[in-house]
Motif scaffolding. Structure first.
Motif: not given
Length: 125
Positions: A36, A38, A42-46, A60, A107
């Motif tokens: 992941f 970040q 921003k938010e943590r993303e896969f 992604a 995810t």
């Protein structure tokens, strides 16, 4: 139970980096794992995930064709090869693992119970 991510750094746009994640226990060889990221504010993303045998992967859309996830279960290691890096790839990258063995390749961050401390990747334009 620990995950230790490393390999981050500063790279120019178009460059490459390889991140590594060392797992402290052999049991991680039966766990799905993922990366992941970040970015600031921003938010943590896969980013990408891999099944415990290494045969299943998902990515992604933003990194498909540029990033490659792999694992070496004999060495309790997870890797992320990042090519053609872009400034928007700048983030702290985290490796993660599930608690239960096997299962579907998720995810969502809440599907992973073990997390490394993160390694910073900065891509300059």
């Amino acid at each position: 139970v620990q995950l230790q991510a490393s390999g981050g750094g500063l790279v120019q746009a178009g460059g490459s980096l390889r991140l590594s994640c060392a797992a402290s226990k052999r049991t991680f060889s039966t766990r799905n794992m993922a990366w992941f990221r970040q970015a600031p504010a921003k938010e943590r993303e896969f980013v990408t995930g891999i099944g415990w045998k290494g045969g299943r992967t998902n990515y992604a859309d933003s990194v498909k064709g540029r990033f490659t996830i792999s694992r070496d279960n004999a060495r309790n290691m997870l890797y992320l090869r990042m090519n053609s890096l872009k400034p928007e790839d700048t983030a702290v990258y985290f490796c993660a693992a599930t608690h239960a063995p096997g299962g579907s390749l998720g995810t969502g961050a809440d599907e992973y119970q073990y997390w490394g401390q993160g390694t910073l990747v900065t891509v300059s334009s």
